[in-house]
Design a protein around this motif. Structure first.
Motif, short mmCIF file in Angstrom:
data_model
loop_
_atom_site.label_atom_id
_atom_site.label_comp_id
_atom_site.label_asym_id
_atom_site.label_seq_id
_atom_site.Cartn_x
_atom_site.Cartn_y
_atom_site.Cartn_z
N VAL A 16 17.77 7.48 -0.49
CA VAL A 16 16.89 6.43 -0.53
C VAL A 16 15.32 6.60 -0.10
O VAL A 16 14.43 6.22 -0.94
N LEU A 17 15.33 7.44 1.11
CA LEU A 17 14.17 7.51 1.64
C LEU A 17 13.38 8.92 1.11
O LEU A 17 11.99 8.99 1.09
N LEU A 18 13.98 9.91 0.65
CA LEU A 18 13.62 11.07 0.37
C LEU A 18 13.69 11.62 -1.04
O LEU A 18 13.03 12.66 -1.37
N ASP A 19 14.55 11.24 -1.77
CA ASP A 19 14.80 11.65 -3.11
C ASP A 19 13.81 11.35 -4.17
O ASP A 19 13.02 10.22 -4.25
N ARG A 68 0.84 -1.15 0.01
CA ARG A 68 -0.04 -0.02 0.22
C ARG A 68 0.81 1.31 0.07
O ARG A 68 0.76 2.26 -0.85
N THR A 69 1.86 1.38 0.77
CA THR A 69 2.67 2.30 0.86
C THR A 69 3.52 2.64 -0.37
O THR A 69 3.74 3.66 -1.09
N SER A 70 4.07 1.42 -0.93
CA SER A 70 4.91 1.71 -2.02
C SER A 70 4.03 2.08 -3.29
O SER A 70 4.61 2.84 -4.23
N HIS A 71 2.82 1.96 -3.49
CA HIS A 71 1.80 2.38 -4.34
C HIS A 71 1.12 3.71 -4.07
O HIS A 71 0.43 4.20 -4.89
N GLY A 72 1.64 4.48 -2.82
CA GLY A 72 0.95 5.51 -2.60
C GLY A 72 -0.44 5.87 -2.01
O GLY A 72 -1.14 6.57 -2.35
N GLU A 73 -1.13 4.44 -1.49
CA GLU A 73 -2.48 4.34 -1.25
C GLU A 73 -2.79 4.79 0.05
O GLU A 73 -3.78 5.00 0.46
N HIS A 74 -1.75 5.35 0.78
CA HIS A 74 -1.78 6.05 2.30
C HIS A 74 -2.11 7.26 2.20
O HIS A 74 -1.55 8.14 1.39
N GLU A 75 -2.30 7.77 3.29
CA GLU A 75 -2.41 9.46 3.61
C GLU A 75 -1.38 9.53 4.50
O GLU A 75 -0.05 10.28 4.30
N MET A 76 -1.22 8.91 5.62
CA MET A 76 -0.10 9.00 6.54
C MET A 76 0.32 7.25 7.02
O MET A 76 -0.63 6.54 6.81
N ALA A 77 1.57 6.95 7.38
CA ALA A 77 1.72 5.75 7.65
C ALA A 77 3.28 5.83 8.54
O ALA A 77 4.06 6.44 8.40
N LEU A 78 3.03 4.77 9.39
CA LEU A 78 4.40 4.22 9.96
C LEU A 78 5.13 3.57 9.33
O LEU A 78 4.85 2.44 8.80
N MET A 79 6.32 4.09 9.25
CA MET A 79 7.37 3.41 8.53
C MET A 79 8.80 3.42 9.03
O MET A 79 8.90 3.82 10.31
N GLY A 80 9.79 2.76 8.56
CA GLY A 80 11.05 2.69 9.23
C GLY A 80 11.93 2.21 8.02
O GLY A 80 11.71 1.56 7.16
N TRP A 81 13.27 2.19 8.16
CA TRP A 81 14.36 1.91 7.59
C TRP A 81 15.47 1.36 8.60
O TRP A 81 15.91 2.06 9.40
N VAL A 82 16.13 0.07 7.97
CA VAL A 82 17.22 -0.26 8.64
C VAL A 82 18.12 -0.06 7.54
O VAL A 82 18.22 -0.56 6.49
N GLY A 83 19.53 0.71 7.98
CA GLY A 83 20.42 1.08 7.18
C GLY A 83 21.18 -0.28 6.44
O GLY A 83 21.43 -1.34 7.07
N ASP A 84 21.51 0.07 5.23
CA ASP A 84 22.26 -1.06 4.56
C ASP A 84 23.75 -0.94 4.67
O ASP A 84 24.48 -1.75 4.59
N THR A 85 24.16 0.32 4.44
CA THR A 85 25.68 0.64 4.29
C THR A 85 26.26 1.35 5.35
O THR A 85 27.49 1.48 5.34
N GLY A 86 25.58 2.08 6.17
CA GLY A 86 26.08 2.99 7.03
C GLY A 86 26.76 4.31 6.26
O GLY A 86 27.27 5.08 6.98
N ASP A 87 26.16 4.65 5.18
CA ASP A 87 26.38 5.95 4.44
C ASP A 87 25.21 6.57 4.53
O ASP A 87 24.10 6.20 4.44
N ALA A 88 25.46 8.00 4.49
CA ALA A 88 24.15 9.06 4.51
C ALA A 88 23.57 8.88 3.45
O ALA A 88 21.99 8.97 3.45
N ASP A 89 23.80 8.49 2.18
CA ASP A 89 23.08 8.44 0.94
C ASP A 89 22.06 7.33 1.16
O ASP A 89 21.09 7.54 0.62
N ASN A 90 22.36 6.26 1.90
CA ASN A 90 21.75 5.24 2.09
C ASN A 90 20.40 5.46 2.75
O ASN A 90 19.25 4.77 2.70
N PHE A 91 20.36 6.52 3.43
CA PHE A 91 19.16 6.97 4.19
C PHE A 91 18.59 8.29 3.54
O PHE A 91 17.24 8.10 3.13
N LEU A 92 19.23 9.28 3.20
CA LEU A 92 18.76 10.56 2.63
C LEU A 92 18.31 10.43 1.37
O LEU A 92 17.15 10.99 0.85
#
Length: 512
Positions: free
Chosen positions: A418-421, A392-416
Motif C-alpha cells: 500500500v505505501l510503496l508499490d 497535497r501529498t496524494s497529488h504529489g505537490e510536496h518535496e518531503m512530507a511527514l506521513m504515517g500509516w495505521v495498519g488495517d489488517t496486520g498483514d505485511a501487504d497492508n504496509f509494504l
C-alpha cells in the motif's frame, strides 16, 4: 490464512472502572479528537479520523475478533474458499437491516462492491477515488448474487490477505438506497444524526442493531485541535474519552485517579516521505544522504517521550516478514561532496494536527530540519491542516512530507504494498506518496500476494525491505504506542490493535 494469531495476547482490552456505580446510566458519551473527518463514505476514505466514526456506523462481511487480527463472522455467518483460491462464497446473516430499513440480502451487499469496481455504476461517484479498492481489491473480477442470501467473489489470481482485507472500512456495506458522502447508512450499532464541520459528528444508538442496542444513547465525536485543551476537558468531565495524547501529558493522566490510560502496541509507522519524482530527490544517493543525517533516537526521546520504538522498516516488528537485519540508521557517507545537493531549501510539509503515529508533528519537523542543517541541507517547514496535507501529498505537490500509516489488517501487504508499490502511486489518489516506482520491488509484492505459504511470503517481504533500504524512498522513523485516555467511570470501550475504537458496549457510570 492467518499468521498473527499470537497478537491476540497483546490486546484483550476494555476500560476498567475505578469509580463505576453498580447501576450505570445511558446518555451521551463525548469523544474528543484532534481533527475532523474528511468524508463519511467508507469506500472513499483513507484517513483515520473518518474511519474512527465509520467503524461505529458500518460493518463488513467479516471483522477482526476483539484484540486480535483473527477474522470472525460479521454480516456473513460463514464462507468457503475454493481449493485454487479463486472463488470466495459468503452466506449472509438473516434478519439484519440497514439504518434506513433496507433488508440485508445478497443484492444489497453486492452494491457496496460493484459501485467501486464498475465505473459505469451510478454510485461510482465522479469525485471519488476509491483508493483502497485499487490498492487492495483489484484482483476481484466479479461479484455475483448466487441466491438471496449468498454472495460470491471471483478472483483473477490467488490473494493471500483477502480475508483480512475484507475486515477494513473500505468494504463495509452501506444501503444501496442512500448515497451521501456526508451521511453514512450502514448496519452498525450507531446511526448518523448530524455533522457540524470542524465541531462535531453526532450518532445515536441503533435500536434494531442485530447484536443488541448499544448501552449509550448518544455518541459525539468532538473536534478539539489542541491536546492540552482536550486533556482539561477530560479532567473536568466535559468529555469522557480522548486520543491524540501528548506524551508529555502521560504523568498527569497516570497521576489522576479520575482518569484511565489505555495503551497498546502500535500497528503503525511514522515516516518521512521523499517525493522521488522531484529533483534532487529523484537521486537515491541524495535520499540516502538525507536519511543518514536523521537521528531517530532523539525523535523517540523528545517527541514520543519513549512511547514508541525506532522504525527500521515501514513494517512494524511484530508483523510476519519484518526484516530485523536492516540497520536503524546509515552512517553519513564520505562522498557527499560528489552529490547534487541543493543550495536552496527543501520544503518539508507537515500536518498541524496530532496523529496516532505522531503526537507532535511540528516538533518532529523541527528536529529533522536541525539534523539536516547539520549536514548542510536547508529546510523550509510548510505546515498544513490535516485535510490539505492529505490532498497535497496524494497529488504529489510536496518535496518531503511527514506521513504515517495505521495498519488495517496486520498483514505485511497492508504496509509494504500500500505505501510503496507503483500501483498505489496514482496522482490524486496516491497512498504511495513517495511516488517511488521500482519494478523489482513490484515483482516481489505481486509474488507475495499470490504465495499462500506463510514462510515463503515472509521471505519475499524481507527481500523487499532490503530494496527499500537501498533505495531510501522514505525514512521510517517510529512505531508509536497507541494511547487513549478516558474517565475512570467509563467502561466497555474496545480499543483494537488496528486503532479502531468501538463504542457499542461503552457505558458511563455515575460518579459517587
Amino acid at each position: 490464512m492467518k499468521w498473527l494469531g499470537f497478537l491476540g495476547l497483546a490486546l484483550t482490552l476494555s476500560l476498567a472502572s475505578c469509580q463505576r456505580s453498580t447501576k450505570p446510566e445511558s446518555g451521551t458519551l463525548t469523544f474528543a479528537r484532534g481533527a475532523d473527518s474528511q468524508k463519511l463514505d467508507p469506500a472513499d476514505v483513507d484517513d483515520g479520523e473518518s474511519m474512527k466514526v465509520l467503524v461505529n456506523v458500518c460493518q463488513g462481511l467479516v471483522r477482526f475478533k476483539h484484540g486480535t487480527t483473527d477474522v470472525e463472522p460479521c454480516l456473513a455467518t460463514s464462507w468457503t474458499i475454493s481449493p485454487d483460491g479463486l472463488t470466495y462464497t459468503f452466506k449472509l446473516r438473516e434478519g439484519v437491516k440497514f439504518h434506513d430499513g433496507t433488508p440485508l440480502d445478497a443484492q444489497a451487499a453486492a452494491f457496496s462492491f460493484l459501485r467501486q469496481m464498475d465505473k459505469s455504476n451510478p454510485a461510482h461517484l465522479p469525485d471519488a477515488t476509491f483508493a483502497y479498492w485499487s490498492a487492495m481489491f483489484n484482483m476481484i473480477t466479479a461479484v455475483e448474487v448466487v441466491d438471496p442470501m449468498t454472495l460470491r467473489f471471483r478472483l483473477k489470481e490467488p490473494h493471500a490477505p483477502l480475508m483480512e482485507s475484507l475486515c477494513i472500512p473500505a468494504v463495509h456495506l452501506i444501503s444501496p438506497k442512500f448515497i451521501d458522502q456526508r451521511h453514512p447508512v450502514g448496519t452498525g450499532p450507531f446511526r448518523f444524526v448530524e455533522w457540524i464541520p470542524n465541531e462535531r459528528i453526532t450518532l445515536e444508538a441503533n435500536p434494531d442493531y442485530w447484536e443488541g442496542k448499544p448501552k449509550t444513547d448518544r455518541l459525539i465525536f468532538k473536534v478539539v485541535p489542541d491536546s492540552a485543551t482536550r486533556l482539561i476537558q477530560l479532567q473536568t468531565g466535559q468529555i469522557q474519552a480522548m486520543d491524540g495524547i501528548d506524551p508529555n501529558s502521560l504523568p498527569i493522566i497516570k497521576g489522576d485517579k479520575n482518569l484511565t490510560l489505555l495503551t497498546a502496541p502500535g500497528l503503525n509507522v511514522c515516516y518521512l516521505a521523499f517525493n522521488c519524482q522531484k529533483p534532487p530527490l529523484d537521486n537515491k544517493d541524495v535520499r540516502r544522504y538525507l536519511t543518514s543525517a536523521i537521528n531517530k533516537k532523539d525523535i523517540i526521546d523528545d517527541v514520543y517521550r519513549g512511547a514508541g520504538t525506532i522504525a527500521k522498516n515501514p513494517l512494524p516488528p511484530f508483523i510476519a516478514g519484518h526484516n530485523d537485519a536492516i540497520p536503524n540508521r546509515e552512517p553519513v557517507p564520505a562522498w557527499e561532496h560528489e552529490l547534487p545537493l541543493p543550495s536552496r531549501p527543501l520544503r518539508l510539509e507537515v500536518m498541524t494536527n496530532p496523529r496516532p503515529y505522531l503526537p507532535n508533528p511540528l516538533r518532529a519537523a523541527e528536529m529533522i530540519k536541525a539534523d539536516l542543517a547539520n549536514v548542510g541541507i536547508k529546510v523550509e517547514i510548510v505546515p498544513n491542516e490535516w485535510g490539505a496535507h492529505l490532498s497535497r501529498t496524494s497529488h504529489g505537490e510536496h518535496e518531503m512530507a511527514l506521513m504515517g500509516w495505521v495498519g488495517d489488517t496486520g498483514d505485511a501487504d497492508n504496509f509494504l504494498y500500500v505505501l510503496l508499490d507503483k500501483d498505489t502511486a496514482t496522482l490524486g489518489s496516491a497512498l504511495n506518496v513517495c511516488f517511488w516506482m521500482n519494478d523489482a520491488y513490484h515483482d516481489l509484492m505481486v509474488a507475495a500476494r499470490r504465495e499462500l505459504d506463510p514462510e515463503k511470503r515472509a521471505a519475499l517481504y524481507r527481500k523487499a525491505q532490503e530494496i527499500v533500504f537501498e533505495e531510501a524512498p522514505m525514512v521510517p522513523l517510529a512505531h508509536a504506542e497507541q494511547l487513549l485516555a478516558c474517565r475512570a467511570n467509563l467502561d466497555g470501550i474496545l480499543f483494537e490493535l488496528n486503532g479502531d475504537i468501538l463504542f457499542q458496549n461503552a457505558v458511563v457510570g455515575r460518579v459517587p
